[in-house]
Design a protein around this motif. Sequence first.
Motif, PDB file in Angstrom:
ATOM      1  N   LEU A   2       0.829  -1.223   0.000  1.00  0.00           N
ATOM      2  CA  LEU A   2       0.000   0.000   0.000  1.00  0.00           C
ATOM      3  C   LEU A   2       0.851   1.256   0.000  1.00  0.00           C
ATOM      4  CD1 LEU A   2      -2.813  -1.051   2.498  1.00  0.00           C
ATOM      5  CD2 LEU A   2      -3.032  -0.682   0.019  1.00  0.00           C
ATOM      6  N   VAL A   3       1.922   1.247   0.783  1.00  0.00           N
ATOM      7  CA  VAL A   3       2.823   2.409   0.828  1.00  0.00           C
ATOM      8  C   VAL A   3       3.470   2.615  -0.536  1.00  0.00           C
ATOM      9  CG1 VAL A   3       4.993   3.262   1.810  1.00  0.00           C
ATOM     10  CG2 VAL A   3       3.232   2.316   3.308  1.00  0.00           C
ATOM     11  N   ARG A   4       3.925   1.538  -1.140  1.00  0.00           N
ATOM     12  CA  ARG A   4       4.557   1.650  -2.472  1.00  0.00           C
ATOM     13  C   ARG A   4       3.553   2.166  -3.506  1.00  0.00           C
ATOM     14  NH1 ARG A   4       8.307  -3.799  -2.878  1.00  0.00           N
ATOM     15  NH2 ARG A   4       9.994  -2.981  -1.580  1.00  0.00           N
ATOM     16  N   ARG A   5       2.335   1.620  -3.453  1.00  0.00           N
ATOM     17  CA  ARG A   5       1.298   2.048  -4.393  1.00  0.00           C
ATOM     18  C   ARG A   5       0.989   3.534  -4.192  1.00  0.00           C
ATOM     19  NH1 ARG A   5      -2.989  -1.910  -3.779  1.00  0.00           N
ATOM     20  NH2 ARG A   5      -1.430  -3.236  -4.746  1.00  0.00           N
ATOM     21  N   SER A   6       0.947   3.970  -2.943  1.00  0.00           N
ATOM     22  CA  SER A   6       0.677   5.371  -2.639  1.00  0.00           C
ATOM     23  C   SER A   6       1.792   6.265  -3.164  1.00  0.00           C
ATOM     24  CB  SER A   6       0.530   5.545  -1.121  1.00  0.00           C
ATOM     25  OG  SER A   6       0.386   6.887  -0.795  1.00  0.00           O
ATOM     26  N   ARG A   7       3.030   5.815  -3.024  1.00  0.00           N
ATOM     27  CA  ARG A   7       4.168   6.599  -3.515  1.00  0.00           C
ATOM     28  C   ARG A   7       4.131   6.727  -5.036  1.00  0.00           C
ATOM     29  NH1 ARG A   7       9.206   4.237   0.044  1.00  0.00           N
ATOM     30  NH2 ARG A   7       8.626   5.237   1.988  1.00  0.00           N
TER      31      ARG A   7
END
Length: 128
Positions: free
Chosen positions: A119-124
Amino acid sequence: MSDRSPGRTAIAALAADLVCVVVFCTVGRSSHAEALTPSGVAETSWPFLIGAGAGWLVSRGWRRPPALLPTGVTVWVATIVVGMLLRKATSAGTAPSFIVVASLSTAVLLLGWRAVIALVRRSRVHHG
């Protein structure tokens, strides 16, 4: 974990998985009023730690350590299957209710941290 070298990422991911297994076993011992001594936690943890290690080997976890598939799911399934088989072989408890609770708890732990990273990677990617 993407800011690290591949080797360091794999070591960090393996460590995260092993900590998750020990946390699961420690919480389980605590909920059953069993001693939280290092030897007690080790006695409960070792079958599941071997299972997690087997999952890492089968999935070649060092290639994609934080990936839900194949690494996370393979590590989770191996943790439960190998862990329960080793418990059964050593006459430790493998009641159906324990298998269900262990499966759900380790899924939350072993897959949960990977889902957060995804999720963090997708958000970035979408915001950065």
